[in-house]
Design an enzyme around this catalytic site. Structure first.
Site, PDB file in Angstrom:
ATOM      1  N   ASP B  61      33.115  49.267  42.186  1.00  9.02           N
ATOM      2  CA  ASP B  61      34.234  48.515  42.772  1.00  9.02           C
ATOM      3  C   ASP B  61      33.780  48.027  44.139  1.00  9.02           C
ATOM      4  O   ASP B  61      33.107  48.765  44.867  1.00  9.02           O
ATOM      5  CB  ASP B  61      35.477  49.395  42.913  1.00  9.02           C
ATOM      6  CG  ASP B  61      36.753  48.580  43.063  1.00  9.02           C
ATOM      7  OD1 ASP B  61      37.720  48.844  42.300  1.00  9.02           O
ATOM      8  OD2 ASP B  61      36.811  47.674  43.924  1.00  9.02           O
ATOM      9  N   ARG B  72      50.131  52.909  42.510  1.00  6.47           N
ATOM     10  CA  ARG B  72      49.689  53.200  41.144  1.00  6.47           C
ATOM     11  C   ARG B  72      48.262  53.740  41.062  1.00  6.47           C
ATOM     12  O   ARG B  72      47.884  54.354  40.067  1.00  6.47           O
ATOM     13  CB  ARG B  72      49.784  51.934  40.272  1.00  6.47           C
ATOM     14  CG  ARG B  72      48.859  50.813  40.768  1.00  6.47           C
ATOM     15  CD  ARG B  72      49.260  49.465  40.257  1.00  6.47           C
ATOM     16  NE  ARG B  72      48.425  48.443  40.897  1.00  6.47           N
ATOM     17  CZ  ARG B  72      48.566  48.048  42.145  1.00  6.47           C
ATOM     18  NH1 ARG B  72      49.526  48.552  42.905  1.00  6.47           N
ATOM     19  NH2 ARG B  72      47.758  47.144  42.661  1.00  6.47           N
ATOM     20  N   LYS B  85      36.800  52.063  47.975  1.00  2.00           N
ATOM     21  CA  LYS B  85      37.455  52.708  46.836  1.00  2.00           C
ATOM     22  C   LYS B  85      36.518  53.666  46.106  1.00  2.00           C
ATOM     23  O   LYS B  85      36.934  54.734  45.654  1.00  2.00           O
ATOM     24  CB  LYS B  85      37.969  51.652  45.853  1.00  2.00           C
ATOM     25  CG  LYS B  85      39.274  51.020  46.267  1.00  2.00           C
ATOM     26  CD  LYS B  85      39.781  50.107  45.153  1.00  2.00           C
ATOM     27  CE  LYS B  85      41.155  49.546  45.497  1.00  2.00           C
ATOM     28  NZ  LYS B  85      41.657  48.682  44.421  1.00  2.00           N
ATOM     29  N   ASN B 130      41.244  41.281  36.139  1.00  4.80           N
ATOM     30  CA  ASN B 130      41.288  39.823  35.976  1.00  4.80           C
ATOM     31  C   ASN B 130      40.511  39.420  34.723  1.00  4.80           C
ATOM     32  O   ASN B 130      39.661  40.168  34.236  1.00  4.80           O
ATOM     33  CB  ASN B 130      40.727  39.132  37.218  1.00  4.80           C
ATOM     34  CG  ASN B 130      39.268  39.464  37.439  1.00  4.80           C
ATOM     35  OD1 ASN B 130      38.384  38.838  36.837  1.00  4.80           O
ATOM     36  ND2 ASN B 130      39.001  40.466  38.266  1.00  4.80           N
ATOM     37  N   CYS B 170      35.748  42.536  18.908  1.00  3.50           N
ATOM     38  CA  CYS B 170      35.553  42.542  20.357  1.00  3.50           C
ATOM     39  C   CYS B 170      36.630  41.711  21.035  1.00  3.50           C
ATOM     40  O   CYS B 170      37.444  41.067  20.399  1.00  3.50           O
ATOM     41  CB  CYS B 170      34.146  42.074  20.732  1.00  3.50           C
ATOM     42  SG  CYS B 170      33.951  40.290  20.896  1.00  3.50           S
ATOM     43  N   CYS B 173      36.614  38.229  20.137  1.00  2.00           N
ATOM     44  CA  CYS B 173      37.100  37.927  18.786  1.00  2.00           C
ATOM     45  C   CYS B 173      38.576  37.551  18.855  1.00  2.00           C
ATOM     46  O   CYS B 173      39.072  36.754  18.069  1.00  2.00           O
ATOM     47  CB  CYS B 173      36.968  39.138  17.870  1.00  2.00           C
ATOM     48  SG  CYS B 173      35.279  39.605  17.475  1.00  2.00           S
ATOM     49  N   CYS B 187      49.247  40.425  38.897  1.00  2.00           N
ATOM     50  CA  CYS B 187      50.103  41.584  39.153  1.00  2.00           C
ATOM     51  C   CYS B 187      50.909  41.410  40.429  1.00  2.00           C
ATOM     52  O   CYS B 187      52.039  41.844  40.533  1.00  2.00           O
ATOM     53  CB  CYS B 187      49.270  42.854  39.243  1.00  2.00           C
ATOM     54  SG  CYS B 187      48.716  43.400  37.625  1.00  2.00           S
ATOM     55  N   CYS B 244      33.646  34.263  16.269  1.00  2.54           N
ATOM     56  CA  CYS B 244      33.550  34.746  17.652  1.00  2.54           C
ATOM     57  C   CYS B 244      32.298  34.188  18.290  1.00  2.54           C
ATOM     58  O   CYS B 244      31.197  34.249  17.710  1.00  2.54           O
ATOM     59  CB  CYS B 244      33.521  36.279  17.659  1.00  2.54           C
ATOM     60  SG  CYS B 244      33.284  36.956  19.315  1.00  2.54           S
TER      61      CYS B 244
END
Lengths: 773, 271
Positions: B61, B72, B85, B130, B170, B173, B187, B244
């Site tokens: 991250d 959260r 983080k 994202n 996947c 797909c 969000c 796919c």
């Protein structure tokens, strides 16, 4: 009217210096430059005690002769609100305590107190403690004369010397104004009783009294000394104590143990020698003048004796020796008063009384010399307090602080006090209680002074049906009067949870005298019932079953020793019984009982309280046989005992000599325990080669010994072992009888493994499992 | 390997389980899981995997803890605001279980670094926030042949699927490419129920543990959806897509690339 503003007890210069030096010592400790142990040795004699709640401290302020001024009370209250919990506590020795102070704040508290002429110096540790006097000295109609000036002079004299703060143990001095002994001089290290001989003021003197474990009434050392001799006597006893007190064992250090050790005649002889020496050398240091004490405080004038109405406070109003003046008593619940109420009490005394407040040995506050016409005003101002001080059912119980905050405590004495109050109020028995004082100590240390109670309770742990139950010894028949003083005697012991009912019944029946109470207690004194309600094993207000586990070394001292002694005594008793009986079966029973008690006795110092016999034996092997505190032969004895219990052996009465050896060794170890709960006795043998049996178990393939491992960890470990062998092979699991023998095979079956056999092999079980997948 | 006495006690509730046992626990202790994103989904997953004794846990991250995360992202505490983080997450995992080896990557997962990062792990948890990142994880795991758990959350809805690259359905797909910018709110625009992240992230951890132990049925070829308001879980069967662009019969994606799309501006809003 002239209200004297100077502090009543004058703090010596040396104490002031000590107080100013305190701050830097605290800083050093906080910065980690001083060890906790070293700091404690410095801190406690400064009157600062650690409380049971981690990191919180109590400051114990000496209130000389129990006399304190309103502005001093106001300061105490403010400091309590600023740095403490806002509740001020009055002790049975007339001290006032501020609770829950952070260590960093204690210098501010000490300096703040000094500004108003107060100090906690010598409030704790092995020091000259607060010198106390009758709570109504100077106003009591019965007193020979006002003893408070002498109490103050003795304190001021002794406090100036450094060596007053490093005695073998504490040194408590008490002055009583008459033989009724409201101050309890009869049970003090040094007690003075006021007398007049041919118009000369003087005292009869007693020494070596004290409560706590092995309590004693003081021994008379002087029939009559004149009032100007008190300092000599106090100094002589201090020197005697310093020389002969046992510094090596703080549990046996108080002056009364010197009396017990050398005998009364020798003690008096030693005292006379010291006294002569003091006289020859003359007193050292500053000799404080005996100033007028409580009686110098002028009483309000214009006493008009007009109103004869009976005040609602009448139970708490006492006539004084001056006609028309009265003492108003504020009955506190267990000595606690909110800080704001303390300030108001001081203001009330200033306005309507003598301008001072007194602390009493029953943990109450007194406002003295209130003219009759002011009683009503005092009453109405006291009604404005946030607590009820009329003593409706409360205030007639004295307790120690109890196991909730005290590191030595066994039982939660304050919880019991509340339960008693509730019960007595409910049953209206509080009226029949009259002036009977109930005293409760959570352990044998007697901080609740149960030995001088009308009805006293001493907390103890009792093993009932294999579990520890909070219980109290019931004591009665104390008398604290000069010459005829004697301590309360034990009339029985009862479960803590039965006490409120017992008292309600006692008061209802008027059974307050010892003999009547004894008859009543006998009915409550039955521990033979095979079952007690579960709540009997919980102390008042406790959510966990009553236990002594977790009371680490050093913090439990007396408490843990008490529990060990229970078992040592039980072992001895069982051995005696085994000797007496002829029947082989009964003899074996007694031998077995003795083995269990002896094996269990010392386990509590390792923080263990095993209940099952097998667990007791396993723990004994691990903690006492393996480290060789006990000879390895003891293992054979334990094994034989188990064999007998399992029916693999017909009798064990022939093992009595070995059991006696074991019990003797256990007692020897017990008596050698030091304050840190370490044995001072030498090990019994070379250290056993611990670990060998385990190695053996591991090299034996496909067998795992999980005896002594509790559910479900035994299954966890068995499963891991099973996973190590190939499918189709068999694993033998050795397990204890009981739950393990049931649970482990069941779990294997549930998981699709094949349990071939569950077999009782003498003292344990062997489970055979075939790995299926 | 031999479990120590402490490990036996610590993992006793696992070992008792018929499907885990001592051998299963030893498997977990020698397993490696990478968590992409130390956010709402990564937080519970990291905590549970650490507690379960997954031997090596990697976490990647680029962000620092922000006050708005704390509603959260339960692995970060109030005192961690401003801290990287990955560092905050590492501290909590170590505190829960010193058995666990934690590897941190303080960087954004991108086309040019992600393959090296995930290489060597047994399982990947996609906890990104994202669409481009989710496609990136999907593609990278495909190329490195590493099983992973995809998940997404918004408002009161969550969804997840487990992918065994080349064998099961996947992410591409189902979704061919990221939606156009602004087509789906982020969000911070739409909001998200904090505990939803906990539920879905925990489900991802469950999938990881089952995969490592080789037990139970994985959410392969099945999209699990969950609505926190109605408390409905639905399983949607989704077949592999022959068309796919990644794992179909005529693959067009042959290398990683960073796709363009709005970044969920939860973390942009602080700038």
């Amino acid at each position: 009217m002239c209200k004297v503003k100077q502090p009543i007890l004058r703090i010596p210069e040396s104490v002031k210096k000590d107080t100013f030096a305190y701050r830097s010592r605290v800083e050093k400790f906080v910065q980690g430059q001083t060890s906790a142990v070293a700091f404690r040795a410095y801190r406690v004699p400064m009157g600062v005690y650690e409380q049971r709640a981690a990191g919180k401290y109590m400051v114990r302020i000496r209130i000389g002769a129990g006399l304190v001024l309103p502005y001093q009370l106001e300061r105490i209250a403010q400091l309590s609100k600023t740095y403490g919990n806002g509740i001020v506590h009055v002790t049975t020795r007339q001290d006032i305590q501020i609770h829950e102070v952070n260590i960093e704040d204690t210098p501010d508290v000490l300096e703040g107190l000094l500004e108003v002429g107060l100090s906690p110096r010598g409030g704790g540790g092995n020091t000259v403690r607060n010198v106390t006097a009758c709570p109504r000295a100077g106003v009591c109609p019965k007193e020979e004369f006002d003893v408070s000036p002498y109490a103050l002079a003795a304190a001021e004299y002794l406090l100036q010397f450094k060596n007053s703060y490093n005695l073998p143990r504490k040194y408590k001095i008490v002055f009583s104004g008459c033989s009724a002994d409201c101050a309890f001089a009869s049970v003090a290290d040094l007690g003075f009783f006021a007398h007049q001989k041919d118009g000369v003021k003087g005292f009869a003197v007693y020494a070596g009294g004290g409560l706590g474990s092995n309590p004693a009434v003081g021994l008379k050392i002087e029939d009559f000394i004149t009032d100007n001799e008190i300092l000599e006597v106090a100094e002589a006893i201090k020197r005697l104590f310093d020389k002969y007190g046992d510094r090596s064992n703080k549990h046996k250090a108080r002056l009364r143990y010197v009396v017990a050790r050398v005998g009364t005649q020798e003690f008096i002889k030693l005292y006379k020698i010291e006294r002569q020496e003091v006289r020859n050398q003359g007193l050292r240091g500053d000799i404080p003048k005996v100033r007028a004490g409580a009686s110098k405080f002028e009483v309000p004038r214009s006493v008009v004796d007009s109103d004869n109405s009976r005040s609602p406070l009448r139970h708490n109003v006492l006539a004084e020796k001056t006609e028309g003046l009265f003492t108003v008593m504020l009955r506190l619940n267990l000595g606690d008063i909110p800080a704001d109420d303390l300030i108001k009490t001081g203001q009330t005394a200033e306005k309507f009384g003598q301008g001072l407040v007194r602390t009493s040995q029953l943990q109450n506050l007194l406002i003295t010399s209130v003219p009759r016409q002011n009683i009503e005003k005092v009453r109405s101002t006291l009604e404005g307090l946030s607590i009820d001080v009329t003593g409706n059912g409360r205030g007639k119980i004295v307790t120690c602080t109890g196991a909730a905050t005290c590191k030595l405590g066994l039982c939660l004495s304050r919880g019991l006090a509340d339960a008693i109050s509730d019960k007595l109020n409910q049953s209206k028995a509080s009226r029949q209680q009259g002036e009977t004082i109930i005293r409760i100590s959570g352990c044998p240390n007697s901080c609740g002074h149960h030995y001088i109670a009308d009805i006293g309770f001493q907390g103890r742990a009792k093993r009932v049906n294999g579990r520890l139950m909070p219980c109290y010894d019931v004591l009665a028949g104390a008398q604290t009067t000069e010459r005829t003083a004697h301590l309360a005697e034990r009339v029985g012991s009862v479960p803590a949870k039965k006490i409120p009912d017992l008292l309600a019944e006692a008061f209802a029946a008027g059974a307050i005298k010892k003999e009547q109470l004894k008859g009543l207690v006998e009915r409550y004194d039955d521990f033979s019932s095979p079952e007690f309600p579960d709540e009997y094993y919980y102390d008042f207000g406790a959510t966990e079953p009553f236990s002594l586990a977790g009371r680490g070394p050093g913090e439990c001292g007396a408490g843990v020793m008490d529990v060990i002694k229970l078992d040592v005594d039980q072992a001895k008793e069982a051995i005696r019984a085994a000797h007496k009986t002829q029947a082989a079966k009964d003899k074996s029973e007694s031998v077995y009982e003795a083995i269990i008690a002896a094996a269990r006795a010392l386990l509590v110092i390792f923080g263990l309280e095993p209940k099952k016999d097998r667990e007791i034996f396993a723990a004994f092997s691990k903690h006492l046989i393996e480290p060789a505190w006990v000879k390895p032969q003891a293992q054979q004895l334990l094994d034989n005992a188990i064999d007998w219990r399992m029916g693999d052996r017909n009798s064990i009465d022939d093992l009595l000599p070995q059991v006696e050896d074991l019990a003797k060794r256990v007692e020897e170890l017990f008596l050698s325990l030091d304050a840190n709960l370490k044995f001072k006795a030498k090990p019994a043998a070379q250290k056993a080669n611990a670990g060998v049996p385990e190695d053996k178990a591991q090299t034996q393939k496909h067998t795992v010994d999980l005896r002594g491992v509790a559910c479900p960890l035994n299954f966890v470990k068995a499963k891991i072992e099973l996973e190590k062998i190939d499918a189709g092979e068999i694993l033998e699991v050795l397990l204890d009888d009981g739950e393990p023998t049931k649970n482990v095979p069941e779990s294997f079956t549930h998981q699709g493994q094949e349990v071939i056999e569950v077999k009782n092999v003498g003292d344990h079980f062997c489970v055979k499992v075939r790995r299926k997948k | 390997m031999e479990l120590t006495e402490q490990q036996i006690q610590r993992y006793s509730r696992h070992i008792i389980l018929e499907q885990v046992g001592g051998t299963g626990q030893e498997k977990l202790l020698s397993s490696k899981v990478l968590i992409v994103g130390a956010g709402g989904l990564g937080a519970p997953a990291a905590l549970y995997l650490a507690a379960a004794g997954v031997g090596t846990i990697g976490i990647i991250d680029a962000d620092k803890v922000d006050l708005t995360n704390l509603q959260r992202q339960i692995i970060h505490h109030t005192g961690d605001v401003g801290v990287e983080k990955v560092a905050s997450a590492e501290a909590k995992m170590r505190a829960i279980n010193p058995d666990v080896k934690v590897k941190t990557y303080h960087q954004r997962a991108k086309a040019d670094n992600i393959r090296e990062v995930i290489r060597g792990y047994d399982f990947v948890i996609d906890g990104t926030d994202n669409f481009p990142a989710k496609f990136l994880v999907n593609d990278a795991c495909y190329f490195e042949k590493i099983a992973f758990s995809h998940a997404g959350i918004l408002r009161f809805d969550g969804q997840l699927i487990t992918v065994l690259p080349g064998q099961t359905t996947c992410y591409r797909c189902i979704f061919h490419a990221p939606p156009p910018a602004d087509a789906v709110p982020s969000c911070s625009q739409a909001g998200v129920l904090g505990v939803l992240a906990g539920v879905v992230g925990s489900l991802q951890a469950t999938e990881a543990i089952k995969y490592l132990l080789g037990i139970g049925d994985l959410l392969t070829g099945t999209l699990l959806t969950y609505n926190a308001l109605t408390m409905e879980f639905r399983k949607v069967r989704l077949k592999r897509n022959p068309e796919c662009r990644l794992c179909g019969e005529n693959p067009q994606i042959t290398e990683l690339k960073d796709e363009e799309q709005i970044v969920c501006d939860l973390k942009d809003c602080k700038r």
